[in-house]
Design a protein around this motif. Structure first.
Motif, PDB file in Angstrom:
ATOM      1  N   LEU A 115       0.814  -1.216   0.000  1.00  0.00           N
ATOM      2  CA  LEU A 115       0.000   0.000   0.000  1.00  0.00           C
ATOM      3  C   LEU A 115       0.845   1.262   0.000  1.00  0.00           C
ATOM      4  O   LEU A 115       0.390   2.318  -0.452  1.00  0.00           O
ATOM      5  N   GLU A 116       2.070   1.194   0.507  1.00  0.00           N
ATOM      6  CA  GLU A 116       3.005   2.318   0.511  1.00  0.00           C
ATOM      7  C   GLU A 116       2.421   3.554   1.185  1.00  0.00           C
ATOM      8  O   GLU A 116       2.597   4.681   0.739  1.00  0.00           O
ATOM      9  N   GLY A 117       1.691   3.323   2.269  1.00  0.00           N
ATOM     10  CA  GLY A 117       1.138   4.452   3.014  1.00  0.00           C
ATOM     11  C   GLY A 117      -0.008   5.162   2.332  1.00  0.00           C
ATOM     12  O   GLY A 117      -0.404   6.245   2.773  1.00  0.00           O
ATOM     13  N   ASN A 118      -0.569   4.590   1.254  1.00  0.00           N
ATOM     14  CA  ASN A 118      -1.671   5.218   0.523  1.00  0.00           C
ATOM     15  C   ASN A 118      -2.802   4.211   0.332  1.00  0.00           C
ATOM     16  O   ASN A 118      -3.081   3.783  -0.793  1.00  0.00           O
ATOM     17  N   PRO A 119      -3.471   3.789   1.421  1.00  0.00           N
ATOM     18  CA  PRO A 119      -4.589   2.852   1.270  1.00  0.00           C
ATOM     19  C   PRO A 119      -5.755   3.525   0.558  1.00  0.00           C
ATOM     20  O   PRO A 119      -5.972   4.737   0.690  1.00  0.00           O
ATOM     21  N   ALA A 197      -8.813  -1.493   3.524  1.00  0.00           N
ATOM     22  CA  ALA A 197      -8.134  -1.956   2.318  1.00  0.00           C
ATOM     23  C   ALA A 197      -7.761  -3.434   2.438  1.00  0.00           C
ATOM     24  O   ALA A 197      -7.877  -4.193   1.465  1.00  0.00           O
ATOM     25  N   LEU A 198      -7.329  -3.846   3.611  1.00  0.00           N
ATOM     26  CA  LEU A 198      -6.926  -5.236   3.818  1.00  0.00           C
ATOM     27  C   LEU A 198      -8.108  -6.181   3.639  1.00  0.00           C
ATOM     28  O   LEU A 198      -8.023  -7.192   2.916  1.00  0.00           O
ATOM     29  N   TYR A 199      -9.226  -5.867   4.269  1.00  0.00           N
ATOM     30  CA  TYR A 199     -10.405  -6.728   4.142  1.00  0.00           C
ATOM     31  C   TYR A 199     -10.997  -6.639   2.740  1.00  0.00           C
ATOM     32  O   TYR A 199     -11.510  -7.630   2.208  1.00  0.00           O
ATOM     33  N   GLY A 200     -10.953  -5.440   2.140  1.00  0.00           N
ATOM     34  CA  GLY A 200     -11.523  -5.279   0.808  1.00  0.00           C
ATOM     35  C   GLY A 200     -10.783  -6.061  -0.248  1.00  0.00           C
ATOM     36  O   GLY A 200     -11.395  -6.802  -1.049  1.00  0.00           O
ATOM     37  N   TYR A 201      -9.467  -5.946  -0.275  1.00  0.00           N
ATOM     38  CA  TYR A 201      -8.689  -6.696  -1.264  1.00  0.00           C
ATOM     39  C   TYR A 201      -8.651  -8.182  -0.919  1.00  0.00           C
ATOM     40  O   TYR A 201      -8.435  -9.016  -1.799  1.00  0.00           O
ATOM     41  N   GLY A 202      -8.850  -8.513   0.354  1.00  0.00           N
ATOM     42  CA  GLY A 202      -8.911  -9.922   0.726  1.00  0.00           C
ATOM     43  C   GLY A 202     -10.131 -10.630   0.171  1.00  0.00           C
ATOM     44  O   GLY A 202     -10.142 -11.869   0.064  1.00  0.00           O
ATOM     45  N   ASN A 203     -11.181  -9.870  -0.192  1.00  0.00           N
ATOM     46  CA  ASN A 203     -12.382 -10.467  -0.771  1.00  0.00           C
ATOM     47  C   ASN A 203     -12.200 -10.874  -2.224  1.00  0.00           C
ATOM     48  O   ASN A 203     -13.115 -11.470  -2.816  1.00  0.00           O
ATOM     49  N   LEU A 204     -11.072 -10.553  -2.804  1.00  0.00           N
ATOM     50  CA  LEU A 204     -10.877 -10.823  -4.234  1.00  0.00           C
ATOM     51  C   LEU A 204     -10.978 -12.308  -4.551  1.00  0.00           C
ATOM     52  O   LEU A 204     -11.462 -12.690  -5.628  1.00  0.00           O
TER      53      LEU A 204
END
Length: 302
Positions: A115-119, A197-204
């Motif tokens: 994410l580089e500090g930009n979620p 962001a973690l949970y959102g992209y984890g739904n992929l």
């Protein structure tokens, strides 16, 4: 003499310049000072502070990282009731979203480093929306295939509302609860946007799983749901563990168990509600239908 408002001009005698000998030049006598006109040229060329509208002396605009408050009127504050406040969470390009999606499917590094500090919320929102739509379509196709021949098929839009409530609720509500729990137990590294962001992209991973929701093979449905659960929960735990371990040992264990339990509940809900063939909920409905049918047959006989 920078900042004193003067520029230095050195006059060299014609005799000295012709001879090329600068060794005997008396700088004390030849050094003269003149009033600087930096503010005037700055005002003409648009230097910040000179009324030029925020462009540099070369005529180029200021970099995006420059503070707008120093320009005298831009105002860098964002308020909850303005679109600019929410637009900053969707400030991401396509290549960044694709790289984050690939990092979620094939994690080789910590996702928080990716994410580089930009979620962002752009990827999580559209991933969750895609999962909702595919679950609804897959569940509808599965209902159609399971329906009796010659019977009028009606769409069950409760599947759509159920999918939206389940996926959106899990993606955006559970991270808030986790963030509040981490803050309560003293984790300073917790960040709400990163949790989203973690949970959102984890739904992929649920997108390919949802694509086979119409499959009539029950064991295949269970296998795909199990694979989706395993990959997504491994992704979550790998990236949440450093944050959870910031609390005390007992608290981190409890939070870890809660994360596992909630994610397992999501997987079971997806299997029961949207994978019609071989689903316990569908089997219960089918058994009730068979019982009513047998009762009707017995009444006809007697």
């Amino acid at each position: 003499m920078s900042g004193s408002g003067y520029d230095a001009v050195v006059d060299v005698d014609d005799e000295v310049s012709a001879s090329g000998d600068l060794g005997h030049t008396d700088l004390q006598e030849d050094l003269e000072f003149h009033n600087s006109n930096f503010s005037e040229t700055g005002a003409r060329k648009g230097v910040p502070g000179g009324g030029g509208g925020g462009s540099s002396s070369s005529g180029l605009p200021l970099p995006a990282t420059a503070s707008s408050s120093s320009g005298g009127g831009g105002g860098g504050k964002r308020f909850l009731w303005t679109l600019s406040f929410y637009a900053q969470f969707f400030d991401v390009d396509t290549s960044s979203v694709l790289s984050r999606c690939w990092a979620a499917l094939y994690p080789r590094a910590n996702f928080l480093d990716v994410l580089e500090g930009n979620p962002d919320l752009y990827g999580p929102f559209w991933i969750a929306t895609t999962v909702v739509l595919i679950l609804f379509l897959g569940g509808t196709i599965s209902d159609y295939l399971a329906s009796a021949e010659g019977k009028t098929f009606a769409y069950d839009f409760k599947l759509l509302s159920g999918a939206a409530g389940l996926i959106y609720g899990y993606t955006f509500v559970v991270p808030v609860a986790l963030y509040l729990a981490l803050r309560y137990f003293g984790s300073e590294s917790a960040n709400l946007l990163e949790c989203w962001a973690l949970y959102g992209y984890g739904n992929l991973i649920w997108i390919p799983v949802a694509l086979i929701a119409w499959s009539p093979i029950a064991i295949l449905n269970w296998v795909f749901v199990g694979v989706g659960f395993g990959l997504s929960v491994a992704f979550l735990l790998r990236n949440l563990y450093p944050v959870l371990s910031a609390t005390d040992r007992q608290t981190s264990k409890v939070l870890l168990i809660l994360v596992l339990a909630l994610h397992f509940g999501l997987a079971i809900a997806i299997k029961v509600l949207f994978f019609a063939h071989g689903s316990p909920a569908r089997e219960a409905d089918g058994s009730d239908g068979d019982a009513n049918q047998n009762q009707g047959v017995s009444q006809m006989i007697f």
